[in-house]
Scaffold this active site. Structure first.
Site, PDB file in Angstrom:
ATOM      1  N   SER A 126     -15.799 -20.529  -7.211  1.00 17.72           N
ATOM      2  CA  SER A 126     -15.184 -21.702  -6.588  1.00 17.72           C
ATOM      3  C   SER A 126     -13.677 -21.617  -6.768  1.00 17.72           C
ATOM      4  O   SER A 126     -13.184 -21.684  -7.896  1.00 17.72           O
ATOM      5  CB  SER A 126     -15.719 -22.991  -7.220  1.00 17.72           C
ATOM      6  OG  SER A 126     -15.079 -24.120  -6.657  1.00 17.72           O
ATOM      7  N   ASN A 128     -11.465 -23.782  -6.231  1.00 16.22           N
ATOM      8  CA  ASN A 128     -11.059 -25.004  -6.940  1.00 16.22           C
ATOM      9  C   ASN A 128     -12.319 -25.590  -7.544  1.00 16.22           C
ATOM     10  O   ASN A 128     -13.160 -26.152  -6.851  1.00 16.22           O
ATOM     11  CB  ASN A 128     -10.402 -26.021  -5.995  1.00 16.22           C
ATOM     12  CG  ASN A 128      -9.850 -27.220  -6.760  1.00 16.22           C
ATOM     13  OD1 ASN A 128     -10.444 -27.691  -7.719  1.00 16.22           O
ATOM     14  ND2 ASN A 128      -8.703 -27.720  -6.326  1.00 16.22           N
ATOM     15  N   HIS A 158       1.924 -31.022  -3.989  1.00 12.40           N
ATOM     16  CA  HIS A 158       1.987 -30.210  -5.205  1.00 12.40           C
ATOM     17  C   HIS A 158       3.409 -30.221  -5.771  1.00 12.40           C
ATOM     18  O   HIS A 158       4.327 -30.767  -5.155  1.00 12.40           O
ATOM     19  CB  HIS A 158       1.540 -28.769  -4.918  1.00 12.40           C
ATOM     20  CG  HIS A 158       0.059 -28.619  -4.806  1.00 12.40           C
ATOM     21  ND1 HIS A 158      -0.617 -28.865  -3.632  1.00 12.40           N
ATOM     22  CD2 HIS A 158      -0.891 -28.283  -5.721  1.00 12.40           C
ATOM     23  CE1 HIS A 158      -1.910 -28.676  -3.815  1.00 12.40           C
ATOM     24  NE2 HIS A 158      -2.098 -28.309  -5.076  1.00 12.40           N
ATOM     25  N   LYS A 162       6.022 -24.946  -5.816  1.00  9.84           N
ATOM     26  CA  LYS A 162       4.904 -24.257  -5.165  1.00  9.84           C
ATOM     27  C   LYS A 162       5.304 -23.921  -3.725  1.00  9.84           C
ATOM     28  O   LYS A 162       5.490 -24.816  -2.899  1.00  9.84           O
ATOM     29  CB  LYS A 162       3.645 -25.118  -5.180  1.00  9.84           C
ATOM     30  CG  LYS A 162       2.418 -24.433  -4.576  1.00  9.84           C
ATOM     31  CD  LYS A 162       1.181 -25.336  -4.671  1.00  9.84           C
ATOM     32  CE  LYS A 162      -0.035 -24.716  -4.002  1.00  9.84           C
ATOM     33  NZ  LYS A 162      -0.513 -23.510  -4.708  1.00  9.84           N
ATOM     34  N   GLY A 167      -4.323 -23.391  -1.237  1.00  9.60           N
ATOM     35  CA  GLY A 167      -5.546 -22.691  -0.856  1.00  9.60           C
ATOM     36  C   GLY A 167      -6.713 -23.650  -0.717  1.00  9.60           C
ATOM     37  O   GLY A 167      -7.594 -23.463   0.143  1.00  9.60           O
ATOM     38  N   THR A 168      -6.725 -24.688  -1.552  1.00 15.64           N
ATOM     39  CA  THR A 168      -7.789 -25.690  -1.458  1.00 15.64           C
ATOM     40  C   THR A 168      -7.692 -26.434  -0.129  1.00 15.64           C
ATOM     41  O   THR A 168      -8.704 -26.695   0.529  1.00 15.64           O
ATOM     42  CB  THR A 168      -7.693 -26.681  -2.625  1.00 15.64           C
ATOM     43  OG1 THR A 168      -7.894 -25.975  -3.851  1.00 15.64           O
ATOM     44  CG2 THR A 168      -8.738 -27.775  -2.506  1.00 15.64           C
TER      45      THR A 168
END
Length: 254
Positions: A126, A128, A158, A162, A167-168
């Site tokens: 997973s 996340n 975020h 960053k 990606g989530t």
């Protein structure tokens, strides 16, 4: 259950703290690429009262087989990088040791190797691994099936440094058949991670929102995955696979 942890960055440290404080797990060891902190006690380093061994080793000190002979584990938890799989994959497969991987992404070749490992043992992957974000994605997919005509917006927030899109958030977009270009990003201060899905109905809105307050949230997800993977047959599983039975509200899940 005896566990071993790969990776000891900010998230790895937070996960180790949760593991040490859980009555369900015993932290046998931590493996990292760096020689920094080598042979330090994780409980002592984190200031957690625990009699668990939890010593830190560098990945080139022992082969995985030798480390597992010395300090056997039931589950290997991976918060390192996609290269970490090369260290323990063969040993986990041959010994039937369960794997919980929270690696953000695997290259195609590495993903095939992960599937190869899963032929002989249980693997949860997973990107996340928080319980909340995986619940959010399942709920969002159900709502889209109920009301496919709604407008859907994805917003992710975020910390300021960053650079890339979360990606989530990309995974959420893919699950809802939306393009990455539809994701709105916010970068400010020290936000750890916020993901929100807005469903715009003609006369109402629904907002599904998840916020990681601290990185210990990943540790809670790891415990959930490790607890539920034990009874599974060999194979590659997602957090969704482990959570979906709980959506059958007519039956209790153990």
């Amino acid at each position: 259950m005896n566990v071993g942890l790969l990776g000891f960055g900010k998230t790895g440290k937070a996960v180790a703290s949760v593991l040490l404080q859980s009555d369900e797990t015993r932290l046998q060891w931590v493996v990292r690429k760096s020689h920094t902190l080598e042979h330090r006690s994780v409980p002592e380093f984190l200031g957690v009262a625990s009699d668990e061994p939890g010593l830190i080793y560098s990945s080139d000190e022992f082969e995985a087989e030798e480390l597992l002979d010395r300090l056997p584990v039931d589950v290997i938890i991976d918060f390192s990088s996609e290269q970490g799989l090369e260290y323990y994959g063969k040993a986990a497969r041959s010994r039937g040791i369960a794997v919980v991987s929270a690696i953000s992404s695997y290259a195609a070749q590495k993903l095939e190797y992960l599937k190869y490992v899963a032929e002989k043992t249980r693997v949860v992957w997973s990107p996340n691994i928080t319980i909340g974000i995986n619940f959010l994605m399942i709920a969002a997919r159900i709502l889209k099936r109920i009301a496919p005509y709604t407008d859907i917006e994805i917003v992710e927030e975020h910390f300021k440094a960053k650079p890339e899109v979360s990606g989530t958030a990309k995974k959420i977009a893919a699950a809802l058949d939306l393009s990455d270009e539809s994701i709105k990003t916010v970068r400010a201060g020290g936000i750890i991670g916020v993901h929100e899905i807005l469903f715009g109905f003609p006369f109402q809105t629904v907002r599904l929102k998840h916020e990681s307050i601290t990185r210990e949230a990943f540790g809670n997800g790891v415990l959930f995955a490790a607890r539920h993977i034990g009874a599974k047959e060999a194979g590659l599983y997602s957090m969704e696979d482990l959570l979906l039975p709980y959506f059958n509200t007519g039956h209790a899940c153990g």
